[in-house]
Design a protein around this motif. Sequence first.
Motif, PDB file in Angstrom:
ATOM      1  N   VAL A  64       0.836  -1.205   0.000  1.00  0.00           N
ATOM      2  CA  VAL A  64       0.000   0.000   0.000  1.00  0.00           C
ATOM      3  C   VAL A  64       0.870   1.255   0.000  1.00  0.00           C
ATOM      4  O   VAL A  64       0.600   2.219  -0.734  1.00  0.00           O
ATOM      5  N   LEU A  65       1.918   1.257   0.794  1.00  0.00           N
ATOM      6  CA  LEU A  65       2.722   2.473   0.930  1.00  0.00           C
ATOM      7  C   LEU A  65       3.574   2.748  -0.304  1.00  0.00           C
ATOM      8  O   LEU A  65       3.517   3.833  -0.876  1.00  0.00           O
ATOM      9  N   TRP A  66       4.402   1.788  -0.719  1.00  0.00           N
ATOM     10  CA  TRP A  66       5.271   2.047  -1.866  1.00  0.00           C
ATOM     11  C   TRP A  66       5.429   0.869  -2.832  1.00  0.00           C
ATOM     12  O   TRP A  66       5.868   1.051  -3.960  1.00  0.00           O
ATOM     13  N   GLY A  67       5.061  -0.328  -2.430  1.00  0.00           N
ATOM     14  CA  GLY A  67       5.293  -1.495  -3.273  1.00  0.00           C
ATOM     15  C   GLY A  67       4.591  -1.427  -4.609  1.00  0.00           C
ATOM     16  O   GLY A  67       5.181  -1.708  -5.656  1.00  0.00           O
ATOM     17  N   TYR A  68       3.314  -1.049  -4.590  1.00  0.00           N
ATOM     18  CA  TYR A  68       2.579  -0.960  -5.854  1.00  0.00           C
ATOM     19  C   TYR A  68       3.216   0.058  -6.778  1.00  0.00           C
ATOM     20  O   TYR A  68       3.412  -0.206  -7.976  1.00  0.00           O
ATOM     21  N   SER A  69       3.525   1.225  -6.258  1.00  0.00           N
ATOM     22  CA  SER A  69       4.123   2.274  -7.089  1.00  0.00           C
ATOM     23  C   SER A  69       5.427   1.806  -7.709  1.00  0.00           C
ATOM     24  O   SER A  69       5.695   2.045  -8.894  1.00  0.00           O
ATOM     25  N   MET A  70       6.250   1.107  -6.950  1.00  0.00           N
ATOM     26  CA  MET A  70       7.551   0.673  -7.442  1.00  0.00           C
ATOM     27  C   MET A  70       7.449  -0.451  -8.453  1.00  0.00           C
ATOM     28  O   MET A  70       8.354  -0.639  -9.281  1.00  0.00           O
ATOM     29  N   SER A  71       6.378  -1.219  -8.408  1.00  0.00           N
ATOM     30  CA  SER A  71       6.266  -2.380  -9.296  1.00  0.00           C
ATOM     31  C   SER A  71       5.658  -2.053 -10.647  1.00  0.00           C
ATOM     32  O   SER A  71       5.532  -2.928 -11.505  1.00  0.00           O
ATOM     33  N   GLY A  72       5.274  -0.828 -10.858  1.00  0.00           N
ATOM     34  CA  GLY A  72       4.735  -0.470 -12.162  1.00  0.00           C
ATOM     35  C   GLY A  72       3.630   0.547 -12.112  1.00  0.00           C
ATOM     36  O   GLY A  72       3.000   0.838 -13.125  1.00  0.00           O
TER      37      GLY A  72
END
Length: 432
Positions: A56-64
């Motif tokens: 939720v914090l940064w994983g989604y953003s970093m994965s694409g």
Amino acid sequence: MELSAGNVWMMACAALVLLMTPGLAFFYGGMTRAKAVLNMMMMSFASAGAVGVVWVLWGYSMSGGGTGLGGLVADPFTAFGLTSLVGSDALIGVGYGATFAIITVALISGAVADRAKFGAWLAFAPIWTTVVYVPIAYWVWGGGLLGPDGAIGSWAGEAIDFAGGTVVHINAGVAGLVLALILGKRRGFGKDPSQRPHNIPLVMIGAALLWFGWFGFNGGAAGTAEEAGLIWVNTLAAPAAAMLAWIAIERIRDGHPTSLGAASGVVAGLVAITPACANVSPVGAIALGFVAGVAAALAVGLKYRWGYDDSLDVVGVHLVAGLVGTLALGFLALPGEDTAGGLFYGGGPAQLGSQLVAVVVCMAYTGAMTAVIGLALHKTVGLRITAEAEETGIDLAEHAETGYEFGGLGTTGSFVPHPATSSHLQNTTERA
């Protein structure tokens, strides 16, 4: 915005995939010693907690979810905390992606069962997700290095990985091997009969839940009804064939097929079909499952020959079957809009080359970065429990609980609760 059929389908599949993590907890829990079952299950549940927050914090953003940073990873601040996506149906895809990250981390835990500190695991899970899982997911699915426009994919060709052969299973298998080597062997490895699985029915229940959830795992990204139908049938056929292959190997090698072998064969077949589920025919899925079942059944014994303690066969099942499924696409991939097909369909060696490059890149990166993370934690907080705690049982040492109370019967036959559980029992009685 009305809820479309596609959105409903992905939400349902995301729920199925999330169910796989507690299913894995049952599967792994039954394979451990009785005095390690709670710790093993807690490692799966804790993966959901740690990775869920990271995603939720940064994983989604970093994965694409954002702009790529040199093809290595996407910008973690593009949708940090997902606040900017509130009101958008993109959150459905965010949830679906989170379930993949969660179970990938949970899979690793099986390689270090019965000897890893729970606190160290809670530190490892978010770090590994950020440093290893997220970049590889971006490379393969988010348009990064291995994508068609990426630095590697543009010359090697785009590898097929529909649902996670490299991103999930090879990734987890390599990480599990590295951690197992860092931690070292369990006391009595290969000699202590108490290290055998303590609850095979629990293993079978876990395997059933995994197979059930895997239809969401493979089918959630289907773009058409026709593709979804092919994925569903292939997700049935491959594990069915792998199960038969595994127990056949047991019958030939050991003289009898086992329930544990049947459950493990199902998982091996599911792993193998994961990258290929939308790109092989049902007959191809049967062939793929058969090869994966044989390969994994033979591979699980290598730990005794080569001397590494992969407690619950993460390497033998997930790494080996993941390699089989990913590389087999170079032979079995059906011709389509994005690929000329595998060698058996006259597509030439190009697809096999693309698959091989993706495998090598992901294995090298995962191995190196997991070693860095694992060694850093090992030198600081320590990864392994003490010899005394291992002898007493990791459940008591790490959680002050036991999975079973059969040992609480005193010499007079009266129940004597363990001191660690006495206060809990007293509180429960008072509430009643």
